[in-house]
Design a protein around this motif. Structure first.
Motif, short mmCIF file in Angstrom:
data_model
loop_
_atom_site.label_atom_id
_atom_site.label_comp_id
_atom_site.label_asym_id
_atom_site.label_seq_id
_atom_site.Cartn_x
_atom_site.Cartn_y
_atom_site.Cartn_z
N SER A 193 0.99 -1.13 -0.29
CA SER A 193 0.50 -0.09 0.25
C SER A 193 0.86 1.87 0.95
CB SER A 193 -0.85 -0.14 1.34
OG SER A 193 -0.61 -0.08 1.98
N LYS A 194 0.44 2.55 -0.32
CA LYS A 194 0.92 3.80 -0.64
C LYS A 194 0.25 4.61 -0.02
CE LYS A 194 3.77 6.58 -3.34
NZ LYS A 194 4.76 7.21 -2.02
N PHE A 195 0.64 5.87 0.09
CA PHE A 195 -0.19 7.19 0.62
C PHE A 195 0.02 8.09 -0.65
CE2 PHE A 195 -1.82 5.26 4.77
CZ PHE A 195 -2.85 5.47 4.47
N LEU A 204 -9.23 -20.41 2.40
CA LEU A 204 -10.15 -19.94 1.21
C LEU A 204 -9.10 -19.92 -0.12
CD1 LEU A 204 -10.07 -16.90 3.12
CD2 LEU A 204 -12.15 -18.56 1.87
N PRO A 205 -9.31 -20.32 -0.90
CA PRO A 205 -8.30 -20.16 -2.72
C PRO A 205 -7.56 -18.64 -2.75
CG PRO A 205 -11.03 -20.06 -2.98
CD PRO A 205 -10.51 -20.50 -1.52
N ARG A 206 -7.34 -18.25 -3.96
CA ARG A 206 -6.34 -17.13 -3.74
C ARG A 206 -7.45 -16.58 -4.39
NH1 ARG A 206 -1.25 -17.51 -7.11
NH2 ARG A 206 -2.99 -18.30 -8.03
N PHE A 207 -7.26 -15.02 -3.41
CA PHE A 207 -7.44 -14.23 -4.26
C PHE A 207 -7.44 -12.99 -3.90
CE2 PHE A 207 -10.68 -14.11 -0.33
CZ PHE A 207 -10.06 -12.87 0.38
N LEU A 208 -7.35 -12.04 -5.45
CA LEU A 208 -6.92 -10.69 -4.98
C LEU A 208 -7.55 -9.42 -5.23
CD1 LEU A 208 -4.00 -11.77 -8.08
CD2 LEU A 208 -3.83 -11.97 -5.89
N LYS A 209 -7.34 -8.33 -3.93
CA LYS A 209 -7.95 -7.62 -3.82
C LYS A 209 -7.20 -5.68 -4.31
CE LYS A 209 -9.44 -8.06 0.37
NZ LYS A 209 -9.70 -7.87 1.52
N LEU A 210 -7.95 -4.72 -4.89
CA LEU A 210 -7.26 -4.14 -5.61
C LEU A 210 -8.11 -2.86 -4.81
CD1 LEU A 210 -5.90 -3.79 -8.80
CD2 LEU A 210 -5.03 -3.95 -7.39
N GLY A 211 -7.71 -2.25 -4.02
CA GLY A 211 -8.19 -0.57 -3.42
C GLY A 211 -8.21 1.15 -3.66
N LEU A 212 -8.55 1.79 -3.86
CA LEU A 212 -8.45 2.93 -3.70
C LEU A 212 -9.31 3.51 -2.84
CD1 LEU A 212 -8.47 4.23 -7.11
CD2 LEU A 212 -6.12 3.67 -6.04
N ASN A 213 -8.64 4.16 -1.65
CA ASN A 213 -9.42 5.09 -0.68
C ASN A 213 -9.17 6.53 -0.38
OD1 ASN A 213 -10.85 5.19 2.54
ND2 ASN A 213 -9.23 4.30 3.18
N LEU A 214 -10.01 7.57 -0.58
CA LEU A 214 -10.13 8.99 -0.45
C LEU A 214 -10.23 9.28 1.14
CD1 LEU A 214 -9.21 11.13 -1.41
CD2 LEU A 214 -11.62 11.63 -2.66
N GLN A 215 -8.99 9.10 1.79
CA GLN A 215 -9.63 10.45 3.53
C GLN A 215 -9.04 11.79 2.71
OE1 GLN A 215 -5.74 8.27 4.95
NE2 GLN A 215 -7.37 6.21 5.21
#
Length: 156
Positions: free
Chosen positions: A95-97, A144-155
């Motif tokens: 992750s990165k801000f 759990l089988p493999r799953f990938l998540k992408l996310g954007l969070n505006l703070q």
């Protein structure tokens, strides 16, 4: 580092959690083995996870009958050297801000659950010598089988 290069390469946070467990001792079948020896196999398969031939009566060439649940048991309750498959799992995230203004920032996040996609089969179909699934590994995956998540969070 120059500001533009720092915006791209700097400030990344990497997290991971790796778990590895040895499998549990397997429950002993509901009958005494008629042939002495170890039930552990060098290369167990899902169709034959332990040496089930130790419970075949040499006179009839059939599996021995199961002992009554109320009879006095004169054999072990667990195998001493046969274990179920172990657990092997890696969860990871990056992750990165990214600052937009002084009070507003955007977080990018990438997560991988069971990143190496190692299935965990932690049960035997049956240790009952009268059951057709005797000595077979249960094909139901327990993690759990493999799953990938992408996310954007505006703070703000």
């Amino acid at each position: 580092m120059p500001r533009l290069l720092n915006q791209i390469l700097g400030g990344w946070v990497v997290n991971w959690n790796y778990s590895r467990y040895r499998g549990w001792a397997l429950q002993y079948p509901n009958a005494a083995q008629v042939t002495p020896g170890s039930a552990a196999l060098d290369h167990p398969t899902s169709a034959r996870y332990f040496n089930t031939s130790l419970w075949i009566d040499p006179n009839t060439n059939k599996l021995v009958p199961a002992q009554s649940a109320y009879a006095l048991r004169n054999f072990p309750t667990l195998f001493s050297n046969v274990r179920l498959p172990g657990y092997n799992n890696l969860d990871a995230s990056v992750s990165k801000f990214f600052p937009i203004t002084e009070r507003v920032r955007l977080q990018f996040r990438f997560e991988a659950v069971n990143a190496m996609n190692h299935p965990w089969y932690s049960n035997i179909q049956s240790v009952d010598v009268t059951n057709p699934g005797f000595g077979r590994l249960n094909p139901a995956q327990q993690n759990l089988p493999r799953f990938l998540k992408l996310g954007l969070n505006l703070q703000f």
